[in-house]
Design a protein around this motif. Structure first.
Motif, PDB file in Angstrom:
ATOM      1  N   ASP A 156       0.839  -1.201   0.000  1.00 21.81           N
ATOM      2  CA  ASP A 156       0.000   0.000   0.000  1.00 21.81           C
ATOM      3  C   ASP A 156       0.878   1.258   0.000  1.00 21.81           C
ATOM      4  O   ASP A 156       0.672   2.179  -0.816  1.00 21.81           O
ATOM      5  N   VAL A 157       1.868   1.293   0.873  1.00 21.65           N
ATOM      6  CA  VAL A 157       2.759   2.458   0.943  1.00 21.65           C
ATOM      7  C   VAL A 157       3.563   2.600  -0.351  1.00 21.65           C
ATOM      8  O   VAL A 157       3.697   3.700  -0.904  1.00 21.65           O
ATOM      9  N   THR A 159       2.891   1.628  -3.405  1.00 24.05           N
ATOM     10  CA  THR A 159       2.102   2.112  -4.550  1.00 24.05           C
ATOM     11  C   THR A 159       1.746   3.588  -4.376  1.00 24.05           C
ATOM     12  O   THR A 159       1.728   4.338  -5.354  1.00 24.05           O
ATOM     13  N   LYS A 160       1.502   4.013  -3.142  1.00 25.40           N
ATOM     14  CA  LYS A 160       1.260   5.447  -2.929  1.00 25.40           C
ATOM     15  C   LYS A 160       2.501   6.263  -3.284  1.00 25.40           C
ATOM     16  O   LYS A 160       2.401   7.335  -3.903  1.00 25.40           O
ATOM     17  N   ASP A 163       2.853   6.704  -6.839  1.00 27.71           N
ATOM     18  CA  ASP A 163       1.853   7.627  -7.387  1.00 27.71           C
ATOM     19  C   ASP A 163       1.998   9.039  -6.840  1.00 27.71           C
ATOM     20  O   ASP A 163       1.146   9.900  -7.109  1.00 27.71           O
ATOM     21  N   SER A 164       3.063   9.291  -6.052  1.00 24.68           N
ATOM     22  CA  SER A 164       3.140  10.594  -5.383  1.00 24.68           C
ATOM     23  C   SER A 164       3.485  11.726  -6.365  1.00 24.68           C
ATOM     24  O   SER A 164       3.216  12.884  -6.083  1.00 24.68           O
ATOM     25  N   ILE A 188       2.351  11.682   0.806  1.00 19.41           N
ATOM     26  CA  ILE A 188       1.365  10.601   0.954  1.00 19.41           C
ATOM     27  C   ILE A 188       0.843  10.535   2.379  1.00 19.41           C
ATOM     28  O   ILE A 188      -0.206   9.981   2.630  1.00 19.41           O
ATOM     29  N   HIS A 190       1.282   8.800   4.999  1.00 20.41           N
ATOM     30  CA  HIS A 190       0.805   7.494   5.450  1.00 20.41           C
ATOM     31  C   HIS A 190       1.157   7.286   6.913  1.00 20.41           C
ATOM     32  O   HIS A 190       2.301   7.443   7.329  1.00 20.41           O
ATOM     33  N   ARG A 437      -3.227   8.965  -9.455  1.00 21.68           N
ATOM     34  CA  ARG A 437      -4.164   9.126  -8.334  1.00 21.68           C
ATOM     35  C   ARG A 437      -4.234  10.571  -7.895  1.00 21.68           C
ATOM     36  O   ARG A 437      -3.588  10.962  -6.916  1.00 21.68           O
ATOM     37  N   LEU A 440      -4.611  11.613  -4.240  1.00 26.54           N
ATOM     38  CA  LEU A 440      -3.605  11.241  -3.244  1.00 26.54           C
ATOM     39  C   LEU A 440      -3.095  12.473  -2.513  1.00 26.54           C
ATOM     40  O   LEU A 440      -2.692  13.455  -3.122  1.00 26.54           O
TER      41      LEU A 440
END
Lengths: 447, 447
Positions: A156-157, A159-160, A163-164, A188, A190, A437, A440
């Motif tokens: 999850d982290v 892929t974020k 996409d950042s 992100i 997270h 994304r 995001l």
């Protein structure tokens, strides 16, 4: 050519997947550390139009260094060198979610994707074994369930972070002095159970958006993880029936997870042992098995089965009483596979050692090029496989032979490409590029 | 040629070390992510017989992505690609001891050393800044002292891992089925304050034994660390006198640490801005300074000096009251250097910004090839340098010009090699290969 096409991945493993392969007169026993040996394999596979090549890995010693080549060049580093040495073939690195930090690993994988023009893949592993844990400050491996929970948050982290940066973040406007549009580079922020990561990644979005996500665990946790994340799955299954069951089960789980089953490719492992005649192939297989040192293999089996060595006898079957899969915190599904296999075929311990030394639970097929092509086609057309993870028993000769003799048969039958039609690994596998994304980290702007 | 020879390292930085260099009409604003751009630089530096090239790094965004190229390919991955693209030049990667695990990083660096045939180096950094910390689960950066304590233990663990395989561990005896002699592959059983690492490394000892250890911190902690571990030191010093003082101080500390001062090379950074005439060089420098966006540079300076922006005025000198170095937990020595420099030369904030944008505290020399060669020779022969860290203001043109016009002068004067005499980075720097450690982990045998 609109017909369904199969996919081929080369699983590189030193001098071959048979653990005694290094002892053959023709083998280079230093191939595991040789750039040239890896370049040769990559170039042969690329000339044969393989989709990808793949390197396994663990951050700990692999096997007994006394008995076989045990050193491994770190995969992201090695694949970067191979990216420069090839132009089209995909490059898949194994890396552990238990013994890496998401920022560092996401960055290295994106770096390979940038350098290779969109050819990177990540085989996501949670890394079984206490040996690795003890290289990272732990007494022993985390619980299987904990490892998978961490893996889930890790991906999850990652892929974020990938996409950042928006795809259109960089404008490089020299006159205005604006390199990137700032609100297209996003923190992100997270904050989870295992990780807190602000981001953004210090690398723009890579050619594939995300490196291809690959997975190979076949336990319950592993299959659920694959259904959520994997785009290609490597699997060890000894028979057609078991491979069909696995294939159907995975596709069903993928649908249940709300994903398109055509976007998750199942690639069983196959260990081809080729000969001009079947007898010649079987003789090569027998020669390899004779080179396995039985006392060493017995020690390995003892460790795998969690039984003391005095309970195993070379010329008898496995003992009736063995630990249950639930009690195994290591490679659960591999354990069950091996025990079931030994019981079903009533293998003696010596016979089981031969099977494991050859393909470590993967299907070994000794035969002529036509026989091996027939097996591949049969699996592909009977709900068992979208392609194959090719694991030559001996390298480079087994790959050379496969490329020279089996690939042309698959091409003639219209089952396999004769030329690459795309550029990226996702192109080869027919998988979509993940979208951007824009939602995001809307609150976070890069400092 | 027995005379003392100088050493040259190329510090690669996107389109050049001047932060506005990407805005020049000739610059490729995507060079930071381009394999081809890096390959060109590596090949030009190798053709000019540079000892090495070097990549800086931090696991966080570098600067404002809105204002300049902010993405960075991870150095060990990029250097592996450059290893395949070159044959002789050394390859030095920056990597952080605060945000890596010793097992993973020691392995990646040893991997580059294997793939490059002994050309890897490691610029050891502790990574200042809260941005990096917040990518790794921390609220802010650890204290300066804590970072250096961790760095010390990190390098201790890394060197043990590199020595965990004896040089003669691998025998590859096919007949006997013995690949390595088992008691020459040794656990390290490290248990310390920051790390517990069993080992051994899953990689045999690399061609150089240890990748070359490089360091660049100039705080008290940094210099003590360098005296214990560094084999080459990059340093930012604005004047000859300060460089001489630094040089003497480091060599004294090295002796006090019980090491040979000839085995620790000091390489000050120099930013050459070349012209056929001095006027042409000064015009290029002025053109670059005009391209710096002052409001952006002001924000950077505000952050560096820990003062609010309303206390800085572009056309006035720095305020009299500034934080003391002791209160700075970031790049301590850089802070003091800049403040002292501004005060001594009575620079306005605007002038200071120009100096910093050009070389970030390193000495900028704008002039003809002969003038730049003279400066290098003068430093080299007056107790200030064993060589130089060459930081062209604009890349690739500044490197091309340096290689074409300055290097031949240095060669004619007998100060610099005309051909490589050795193979490894240690050969180029004239540094010994660390010996084996047969006493390591005598109680531990690899499992």
């Amino acid at each position: 050519m609109g017909a369904r096409q199969l996919h081929l991945n080369l699983f590189i493993h030193d001098t071959g997947h048979h653990e005694a392969s290094w002892r053959l007169p023709s083998s280079d026993p230093h191939a595991n550390l040789s750039l040239e040996a890896h370049q040769h394999l990559a170039r042969v596979a690329e000339a044969a139009k393989f989709d990808s090549l793949f390197l396994a890995d663990s951050p700990a010693m692999f096997g007994d260094p006394g008995r076989r080549p045990a050193g491994r060049i770190e995969p992201t580093v090695l694949l970067s060198a191979l990216a420069v040495s090839t132009r089209r073939i995909g490059l898949i690195a194994t890396a552990s979610t238990s013994y890496n930090e998401p920022f560092n690993l996401a960055r290295r994988l994106a770096s390979v994707d940038h350098l290779s023009g969109g050819r990177a893949g990540w085989n996501i592993v949670t890394t079984a074994g206490d040996g690795a844990a003890r290289n990272f400050g732990l007494e022993g491996q985390p619980l299987h369930k904990t490892r998978y929970e961490r893996a889930d948050e890790f991906v999850d982290v990652a892929t974020k972070l990938w996409d950042s940066w928006a795809d259109d973040a960089i404008v490089a406007d020299k006159d205005a002095g604006v390199h990137a549009v700032r609100d297209r580079v996003r923190a992100i922020s997270h904050s989870g159970t295992h990780f807190s990561v602000d981001g953004p990644l210090n690398l723009p979005r890579s050619p594939q958006g995300h490196p291809l996500l690959v997975q190979a665990g076949s336990s319950e946790d592993g299959k659920e993880f694959a259904a959520r994340w994997a785009e290609a799955i490597f699997t060890a299954q000894p028979t057609l029936a078991e491979t069909q069951t696995f294939y159907a089960d995975i596709k069903r789980r993928v649908v249940a997870a709300g994903r398109n089953p055509d976007h998750v490719l199942v690639l069983p492992g196959i260990v081809p042992v080729l000969g001009e005649t079947e007898a010649e192939a079987r003789e090569l297989e027998a020669e390899l098995d004779r080179l396995i040192a039985p006392e060493y293999a017995l020690a390995q089996l003892t460790q795998l089965l969690r039984v003391s060595s005095d309970r195993l006898s070379l010329d008898e079957e496995l003992p009736a009483e063995l630990p249950s899969e639930d009690s195994i915190e290591g490679a659960k599904s591999r354990y069950t596979l091996i025990v079931d296999w030994a019981r079903r075929d009533r293998l003696t311990v010596r016979e089981l050692i031969g099977k494991l030394g050859g393909g470590r639970g993967h299907r070994t097929v000794a035969g002529t090029p036509v026989q091996i092509a027939d097996t591949i086609q049969h699996y592909f057309e009977n709900g068992a496989a979208d392609g194959f993870n090719i694991m030559p028993a001996v390298l480079p000769s087994g790959l050379d032979a496969f490329a020279r003799s089996v690939v042309p048969i698959l091409q003639e039958r219209g089952l396999f490409r004769t030329e690459y039609s795309g550029v990226t690994l996702r192109d080869h596998y027919g998988l979509p590029r993940p979208g951007d994304r824009p939602d995001l980290g809307v609150e976070g702007v890069a400092s």
